[in-house]
Design an enzyme around this catalytic site. Structure first.
Site, PDB file in Angstrom:
ATOM      1  CB  ALA A   1      39.095 -57.951  -5.428  1.00 16.97           C
ATOM      2  NE  ARG A   2      42.670 -57.258   1.766  1.00 18.90           N
ATOM      3  CZ  ARG A   2      42.081 -56.655   2.779  1.00 18.90           C
ATOM      4  NH1 ARG A   2      41.091 -57.255   3.417  1.00 18.90           N
ATOM      5  NH2 ARG A   2      42.467 -55.450   3.160  1.00 18.90           N
TER       6      ARG A   2
ATOM      7  N   GLY B   1      42.395 -50.749  -2.477  1.00 22.55           N
ATOM      8  CA  GLY B   1      41.033 -51.071  -2.893  1.00 22.55           C
ATOM      9  C   GLY B   1      40.946 -52.329  -3.732  1.00 22.55           C
TER      10      GLY B   1
ATOM     11  CB  SER C   1      38.738 -61.195  16.085  1.00 19.11           C
ATOM     12  OG  SER C   1      37.953 -60.144  15.569  1.00 19.11           O
TER      13      SER C   1
ATOM     14  CG  ASP D   1      45.544 -57.398   3.350  1.00 23.25           C
ATOM     15  OD1 ASP D   1      45.744 -56.205   3.619  1.00 23.25           O
ATOM     16  OD2 ASP D   1      45.882 -57.925   2.274  1.00 23.25           O
TER      17      ASP D   1
ATOM     18  CG  HIS E   1      46.244 -51.048  10.262  1.00 25.96           C
ATOM     19  ND1 HIS E   1      47.618 -51.098  10.149  1.00 25.96           N
ATOM     20  CD2 HIS E   1      45.983 -50.070  11.147  1.00 25.96           C
ATOM     21  CE1 HIS E   1      48.153 -50.185  10.939  1.00 25.96           C
ATOM     22  NE2 HIS E   1      47.182 -49.554  11.558  1.00 25.96           N
TER      23      HIS E   1
END
EC number: 6.3.4.4
Length: 428
Positions: free
Chosen positions: A305-306, A303, A414, A13, A41
């Site tokens: 939560a990280r 979906g 980024s 991720d 991704h």
């Protein structure tokens, strides 16, 4: 000759989709070499957001060859669903721009069933699988009972292998897990139909990739997941079922190591993880919640939560070492804007001893306490920066220190989700 790897340097991720999409601009061929449709991704182009799981990111460009290599486990149903999704988004997928290895192993319906059933059976010791059948498919591959894409092109061979597999799988599914058996005829009909649809896409991808490199074309190898999810060198058993480190390219795409010219590790400016397992820098407070919401840290595939925490350079040093990284591409710098003090883990306190490596034992890793360096944050938005010099001074100090701690240069920064939110600092 130019062949380079783009892979995740953390627990997945990291923004590989966006960075692969960006780097694919200069590539002729984009190759997936491991994993399956458990990877997810997101790529944002202008006003469109593309969510990819299996097909290489280069598909969003015209005149690129995209390859699903032999190291990938292929769910044909998922592949054709993604093809239809892309067509609905205005992206054409044809045998001219997508090639599938004849040696890739097939994910079967019983793989998905076994994945979910075994995860449920583990109870509180579950691994956190996506339930896509990836692990059981790789298990069959290692046991030499797997069914490959080339088998679909020979119906009688496929039928015999399916029959042999179903005898064993149905026994496990019914007697161990108490589920309904799979019907041979239903699977046979469904997959032979997939075989007809797949046939135009199927080739010996090793020969194609080798010749492209030999002829001076630029080939990008796109990794899925991240270094710490590697089956051998990740935080086992909370890992995926394939080799996600740089060396996985060689068996996964069937090319020799001397053909690789560089390897870029994608890393967030902080750390995230999905599922269980030790996470030394995890933030279980308001700061962790702030990072999660600011970075929209929720899984593309699941979906979920990280889990969020400060940047851990012990992890990045390991990624650089085991994957032979030549540079890092740092993502999500914009997420940290507005934080007063930003921390970076520079080592672990393990039973009173300072270490700079990740222990093999999860029990030992759980005892590791992060040793932090603290940095002044930056209030300025970085989203409009288009060169390194335009970044806030404190952001540049932060990035410079990461280079020093990891002994690896940062080639790309980024500052947002879109293609133009990308700053090239140096050659990769």
């Amino acid at each position: 000759m130019s062949a380079f790897i783009v892979l995740g340097a953390q627990w997945g991720d990291e923004g590989k989709g966006k960075m692969t999409d960006y780097l694919a601009q200069g590539a002729d061929v984009v190759v997936r070499f491991q994993g399956g449709n458990n990877a997810g991704h997101t790529v944002e182009v202008e006003d469109k957001k593309y969510k990819l799981h299996l097909i290489p990111s280069g598909i969003l460009y015209k005149n690129k060859v995209n390859v699903i290599g032999n190291g990938v486990v292929l769910d044909p149903k998922a592949m054709f669903e993604e093809v239809e999704y892309l067509k609905g988004m205005g992206v054409e997928v044809t045998p001219e721009n997508l090639i599938v290895s004849d040696r890739a192993h097939l994910i079967m319906p019983y793989h998905r069933a076994l994945d979910g059933a075994s995860e449920k059976h583990r109870g509180k010791n579950d691994i956190g699988t996506t339930g896509k059948g990836i692990g059981p498919c790789y298990t069959d591959k290692a046991e030499r009972s797997g069914i490959r894409v080339c088998d679909l092109l020979h119906p009688e061979v496929f039928k015999e292998k399916l029959k042999s597999n179903l005898e064993i799988k149905n026994a496990i599914i019914t007697k161990v897990y108490g589920m309904d058996a799979f019907d041979y005829n239903e699977i046979c009909e469904e997959y032979l139909a997939f075989g007809e649809k797949l046939k135009p896409f199927v080739k010996d991808t090793s020969v194609i990739v080798y010749n492209e490199i030999k002829n001076g074309k630029k080939v990008l190898f796109e990794g899925a997941q991240g270094n710490l999810l590697d089956i051998d060198y990740g935080t086992y058993p909370y890992v995926t079922s394939s080799n996600t480190i740089g060396g996985g390219v060689c068996p996964g795409a069937a090319i020799g190591p001397t053909m690789i010219t560089s390897a870029v590790g994608i890393a967030k400016a902080y750390t995230t993880r999905v599922g269980k397992g030790p996470f030394p820098t995890e933030l279980l407070d308001e700061m962790g919640d702030r990072i999660r919401e600011a970075g929209f840290e929720y899984g593309v595939t699941t979906g979920r939560a990280r889990r969020c925490g400060w940047l851990d350079t012990v992890i990045l040093k390991q990624a650089a070492r085991v994957s032979g990284l030549t540079s890092f591409a740092m993502t999500k710098i914009d997420t940290l804007a507005g934080i007063d003090k930003v921390k970076v883990c520079i080592g672990y306190d393990f039973n009173g001893k300072t270490i700079d490596y990740i222990p093999a034992s999860l029990e030992d890793l759980a005892l590791c306490k992060p040793i932090y360096e603290e940095f002044d944050g930056w209030d300025e938005s970085v989203a409009d920066a288009r060169s390194y010099d335009e970044l806030p001074l404190n952001a540049k100090k932060y990035l410079k220190r990461i280079e020093e701690l990891t002994e690896t240069k940062i080639s790309i920064v980024s500052v947002g989700p879109e293609r133009n939110h990308t700053i090239e600092v140096s050659d990769i």
